[in-house]
Write a protein that holds these residues in place. Structure first.
Motif, PDB file in Angstrom:
ATOM      1  N   ILE A  72      58.730 -19.899 -48.440  1.00 26.20           N
ATOM      2  CA  ILE A  72      60.025 -20.517 -48.718  1.00 26.20           C
ATOM      3  C   ILE A  72      60.210 -21.749 -47.833  1.00 26.20           C
ATOM      4  N   ALA A  97      58.048 -24.527 -48.859  1.00 26.64           N
ATOM      5  CA  ALA A  97      58.546 -25.186 -50.069  1.00 26.64           C
ATOM      6  C   ALA A  97      59.642 -26.198 -49.712  1.00 26.64           C
ATOM      7  N   ILE A 134      59.886 -27.925 -46.942  1.00 25.46           N
ATOM      8  CA  ILE A 134      59.246 -29.119 -46.365  1.00 25.46           C
ATOM      9  C   ILE A 134      58.550 -29.918 -47.463  1.00 25.46           C
ATOM     10  N   ALA A 135      57.966 -29.194 -48.420  1.00 21.38           N
ATOM     11  CA  ALA A 135      57.286 -29.870 -49.520  1.00 21.38           C
ATOM     12  C   ALA A 135      58.267 -30.745 -50.293  1.00 21.38           C
ATOM     13  N   ALA A 155      55.555 -31.168 -55.124  1.00 24.58           N
ATOM     14  CA  ALA A 155      56.126 -29.825 -54.998  1.00 24.58           C
ATOM     15  C   ALA A 155      56.288 -29.200 -56.381  1.00 24.58           C
ATOM     16  N   ILE A 161      57.068 -25.367 -57.590  1.00 29.07           N
ATOM     17  CA  ILE A 161      58.309 -25.155 -56.850  1.00 29.07           C
ATOM     18  C   ILE A 161      59.461 -25.750 -57.662  1.00 29.07           C
ATOM     19  N   PRO A 162      60.320 -24.910 -58.223  1.00 33.00           N
ATOM     20  CA  PRO A 162      61.448 -25.452 -58.997  1.00 33.00           C
ATOM     21  C   PRO A 162      62.446 -26.117 -58.039  1.00 33.00           C
ATOM     22  N   TYR A 178      65.279 -24.353 -55.165  1.00 32.58           N
ATOM     23  CA  TYR A 178      65.004 -24.413 -53.731  1.00 32.58           C
ATOM     24  C   TYR A 178      66.006 -25.285 -52.988  1.00 32.58           C
ATOM     25  N   MET A 205      68.936 -23.157 -52.602  1.00 28.39           N
ATOM     26  CA  MET A 205      68.662 -22.136 -51.592  1.00 28.39           C
ATOM     27  C   MET A 205      68.842 -22.730 -50.199  1.00 28.39           C
ATOM     28  N   LEU A 215      71.509 -21.479 -47.517  1.00 29.41           N
ATOM     29  CA  LEU A 215      71.113 -20.965 -46.203  1.00 29.41           C
ATOM     30  C   LEU A 215      71.763 -21.771 -45.092  1.00 29.41           C
ATOM     31  N   PRO A 229      56.965 -26.838 -62.920  1.00 28.22           N
ATOM     32  CA  PRO A 229      56.671 -25.616 -62.163  1.00 28.22           C
ATOM     33  C   PRO A 229      56.203 -24.465 -63.055  1.00 28.22           C
ATOM     34  N   PHE A 275      51.651 -33.493 -48.448  1.00 26.93           N
ATOM     35  CA  PHE A 275      52.883 -33.419 -47.672  1.00 26.93           C
ATOM     36  C   PHE A 275      52.569 -33.887 -46.259  1.00 26.93           C
ATOM     37  N   MET A 310      53.046 -31.982 -42.762  1.00 29.42           N
ATOM     38  CA  MET A 310      52.462 -30.657 -42.533  1.00 29.42           C
ATOM     39  C   MET A 310      50.989 -30.757 -42.169  1.00 29.42           C
ATOM     40  N   LEU A 349      50.465 -24.145 -49.544  1.00 26.87           N
ATOM     41  CA  LEU A 349      51.458 -24.412 -50.575  1.00 26.87           C
ATOM     42  C   LEU A 349      50.884 -24.249 -51.974  1.00 26.87           C
TER      43      LEU A 349
END
Lengths: 347, 299
Positions: free
Chosen positions: A196, A199, A201-202, A210, A215-216, A220, A223, A227, B103, B120, B123, B131
Motif C-alpha cells: 500500500i 503504491a 509513492i508510485a 502506477a 494500481i487504481p 489509492y 485511501m 488515512l 489497472p 519511480f 525508490m 511494485l
C-alpha cells in the motif's frame, strides 16, 4: 570497526531497525521518554504533549503530501472535525476516551475522502486550492451550525477519563499522548514497507506507470486522503482533550500552513522528517521566546522590543531550510549518521 | 480516399474479413495471445491509427516497426488502456478488453515498459521491482499499518521470489539497494524490464527496449528478451527502431505507416516488401506523394 551489517534472512533485511546500535538508541530514547515527566515541569510537559499532537498530524499530512504527492492545505480543518467529534461524543454521549478518539479518526477519514474526490482530476496547486476551499467550508460549518458546534462560543469538554483516572493535567495526558504518538508513527513507518505504501509513492513519482502496474489511482488517492485525515482526526481529538475547549478559531487556516511547513522543513516523504518537522515548528518559537527572556536582564524591555523579531527569525529559519536543505532535517540527520558510520577512522 | 491509400485500406479490410473468423477459431485453441482488429484512433481531426489489425501468437516475439510518427506508441497506449480507440477491438486470450482500465488490464497479465523509462525515481531498485508484484499481493491497509503477521509474511515471500526469479535472472544483484535515480541509462532499462517481469505477465509489451543503448547493452538486452520468451514462456510485443535487433530476435513483424498496417509477416518477408521499402526510403513517384498529402488533408 563496523563495515556492514550481516543479515541472513530477508526478514532481517527488511526490519525497520536493523542494527544493534539503532536498537540501543531506540531503547535509550524510550527510557528518556519514560523519565521525562518526572524531571520536567508543567511548562515542558505542556510542550511535550503539544509536540506529540503535532507529530501525529504532521505524519498524517506527510502520508498525503510527502508520500502520495497530493498537496493539502486542509489539515487544520480536518483536525477541527476530529476535535468537534470528540467534544460532542464526550459531552452528549459520554462514550469512553479511546473510543472517542477512534470515532474522531474515522469520521475525519470520511470527511477527508470526500474532500479528496477532486484529486483524480486536479493535481499540485489546483488540488491545494480545492483543499483550501474545503477547509473554508468546514470552518463555515463549525461557525454556523450552532445547534451542534455551539457557534463561535464553541464547546467545552470535561477532562478525559481513562481507567477511572482523570486526565486533566499535562502530566497525566503525557502518558496517553506519547504512546499513541509512538504507535501511530510506527504504523505509518510500517505501511511504507508494504504494497500500500509503495503504491502511494508510485503515484507520487509516476502515476502513469502506477496504473500500468495495476494500481487504481482514485482508490489509492482516496485511501491516502482517508488515512491522512484519520491521523488529523486523532490529533484533533487529542487536541480537544488537551485544551478542553473547541471553537472555530482553534483551527485557523494558518495552522494548516504550519503543518505543511513542518512536512517540508522536516523532509517530505520520510517518517523521521514528519517527527523532526513537528518538533522544529513547535519548539523553535518557544526557544526563541526563551532567548528573548534571557536577554531581559540586560535589556529591560527586551520582550516588547524583540517579540516581533522572533517571528521574523522563525520565518527566516524556515526559508533558510528551504534553500540550504531542500530535503529537510531528515537529510541532515542522515548525513550525521553517515559521518559517524566509520568514525573515527573515516570522516 | 486517394488511390494509394484506398488500396491499402481495401487490402486490410480484405484481410480482416478473412482474419476475424480465424481469430475466433484461434482463441478456442489458444493460439493468439493478443489480437487487435479494426483499431481506429483519432485525436480531434488527426487520425493516429486507422483500421489496425494483427494477431500476436502465444509464445512469440512480435515486433512493431515503422517510421517516426507511424502510430506505434499510440497503438501501445491503446493496448495498455491509456487511449480509448474510436473503433476496433482488443482481445486478450480471446476476451475483449477494450473497455477495461489500465489497472484491470494489468491484473489480467499485461505488462509494459515505456520508451522514456517510467521508473519511480524516489525508490530503490528493489522497491520498484516489488511494485510489479502489487496486483498479486493481498495486504490491505490495516495489515500494512500493523505489519507484523500477515503483511510481513507476504513481504518476505515476495522478496524471496523477486530475488530468486527476477534479480538473479537479470543480473542486477549489485544495484538492488541503489536509488533508481543514481543508475546509468542501460541499467534503468533493465530495472524497468525487471519490474514488468515481476508482474508475472502473460504478455510483455516493450516500448523501444534498446533505444539509446550501445552495442554491448543491446546484445545483453536481446539475450534477456530471448530468455524471457524461452524460459518464462511470455509472449512479447515490442516496438523497436533497431532493425538489427528486430530481424534477429522477432518471429513476426508488423509494419505501421501513417497509422496503417502496410505489411506483416516473418522478418525476411517484411524487409523484402515493396511498400515497406518505400515507407522507409521514400518513393520516387511524386504523384503518389501528392495524392497522399491530399489524402491527409481530406481526412
Amino acid at each position: 570497526m563496523r563495515i556492514g551489517a550481516l543479515k541472513d534472512s530477508y526478514g532481517a533485511d527488511q526490519a525497520l531497525f536493523d542494527t544493534a546500535v539503532q536498537r540501543l538508541w531506540l531503547a535509550l530514547g524510550a527510557v528518556a521518554l519514560l523519565a521525562f515527566p518526572f524531571a520536567a515541569n508543567d511548562y515542558w510537559l505542556y510542550l511535550a504533549c503539544l509536540v506529540g499532537i503535532h507529530i501525529v498530524s504532521t505524519t498524517g499530512l506527510n502520508i498525503l503530501t510527502g508520500y502520495t504527492g497530493l498537496v493539502s492545505l486542509g489539515q487544520a480543518a480536518f483536525m477541527g472535525v476530529g476535535a468537534y467529534v470528540v467534544a460532542l461524543a464526550e459531552t452528549k454521549l459520554g462514550t469512553p476516551f479511546l473510543l472517542n478518539l477512534l470515532a474522531a479518526g474515522l469520521v475525519t477519514a470520511m470527511v477527508g475522502m470526500v474532500v479528496g474526490v477532486p484529486s483524480l482530476r486536479v493535481k499540485g496547486l489546483y488540488l491545494a486550492i480545492a483543499t483550501i476551499a474545503a477547509s473554508f467550508i468546514l470552518h463555515f460549518v463549525f461557525q454556523n451550525w450552532t445547534t451542534v458546534t455551539g457557534g463561535t462560543r464553541g464547546l467545552s469538554i470535561p477532562p478525559a477519563q481513562l481507567f477511572g483516572l482523570e486526565l486533566a493535567r499535562p502530566f497525566a495526558l503525557y502518558w496517553v499522548i506519547t504512546p499513541l504518538t509512538c504507535i501511530m508513527v510506527l504504523a505509518a513507518a510500517n505501511l511504507f514497507r508494504t504494497r500500500i505504501g509503495r503504491a502511494f509513492i508510485a503515484i507520487r513519482d509516476r502515476d502513469i506507470s502506477a496504473e500500468v502496474l495495476g494500481i487504481p489511482l482514485l482508490r489509492y488517492k482516496l485511501m491516502s486522503f482517508g488515512l491522512s485525515s484519520f491521523y488529523a482526526g486523532v490529533a484533533g481529538g487529542l487536541w480537544a482533550y488537551f485544551f478542553r475547549v473547541v471553537t472555530p478559531e482553534s483551527f485557523p487556516f494558518v495552522y494548516s500552513i504550519f503543518f505543511l511547513a513542518a512536512v517540508i522543513v522536516g523532509g517530505m516523504g520520510t517518517i523521521l522528517g514528519g517527527i523532526l518537522g513537528a518538533v522544529f515548528m513547535t519548539l523553535v518559537p518557544e526557544a526563541l521566546k526563551l532567548v528573548v527572556g534571557l536577554l531581559s536582564p540586560w535589556m529591560p524591555n527586551a520582550v516588547a522590543l524583540l517579540s516581533p523579531v522572533r517571528t521574523i527569525v522563525f520565518g527566516a529559519l524556515i526559508i533558510g531550510f528551504l534553500i540550504l536543505e531542500p530535503h529537510g532535517l531528515a537529510e541532515i540527520w542522515r548525513r550525521i549518521r553517515r559521518f559517524f558510520h566509520l568514525w573515527p577512522f573515516k570522516t | 480516399m486517394p488511390k494509394a491509400r484506398g488500396f491499402d485500406g481495401e487490402e486490410n479490410e480484405d484481410e480482416d474479413r478473412v482474419g476475424r473468423p480465424q481469430v475466433a477459431a484461434m482463441t478456442s485453441t489458444g493460439d493468439a495471445a493478443l489480437s487487435v482488429s479494426g483499431l481506429t484512433l483519432n485525436f480531434g481531426g488527426l487520425r493516429a491509427l486507422s483500421d489496425v489489425g494483427f494477431d500476436v501468437a502465444e509464445g512469440s516475439i512480435t515486433a512493431i516497426i515503422g517510421p517516426n510518427g507511424a502510430g506505434k506508441t499510440s497503438l501501445f497506449n491503446c493496448i495498455s488502456g491509456f487511449y480509448r480507440p474510436q473503433a476496433g477491438a482488443i482481445r486478450f486470450e480471446g476476451r475483449d478488453i477494450s473497455r477495461l482500465h489500465p489497472p484491470e488490464r494489468a491484473r489480467l497479465g499485461l505488462a509494459r515498459t515505456f520508451q522514456n523509462i517510467a521508473l519511480f525515481r524516489g525508490m530503490t531498485v528493489l522497491d520498484n521491482i516489488k511494485l510489479g508484484r502489487h496486483v498479486h499481493m493481498r495486504t490491505n491497509l490495516l495489515d500494512g499499518l500493523i505489519y507484523w503477521g500477515r503483511a510481513q509474511r507476504e513481504e518476505i515471500e515476495v522478496r524471496a521470489e523477486i530475488e530468486e526469479r527476477v534479480i538473479d535472472f537479470l543480473e542486477i544483484n549489485h544495484i538492488r539497494n541503489h536509488p533508481v535515480a543514481s543508475l546509468a541509462y542501460g541499467l534503468r532499462k533493465r530495472v524497468e524490464l525487471a519490474r514488468a517481469l515481476a508482474m508475472r505477465p502473460k504478455i510483455l509489451m516493450l516500448d523501444e527496449p534498446v533505444a539509446g543503448m550501445n552495442r554491448e547493452e543491446t546484445e545483453d538486452m536481446a539475450r534477456f528478451i530471448l530468455d524471457v520468451k524461452e524460459e518464462w514462456g511470455v509472449t512479447i510485443l515490442m516496438v523497436e527502431h533497431d532493425m538489427g535487433l528486430v530481424m534477429d530476435i522477432s518471429d513476426h513483424v508488423v509494419v505501421l505507416n501513417f497509422g496503417q498496417v502496410i505489411a506483416r509477416g516473418a522478418p525476411a518477408e517484411v524487409t523484402a516488401d515493396e511498400q515497406v521499402i518505400r515507407a522507409y526510403l521514400g518513393a520516387g513517384d511524386i504523384g503518389q506523394l501528392k495524392a497522399r498529402i491530399a489524402g491527409t488533408e481530406a481526412a
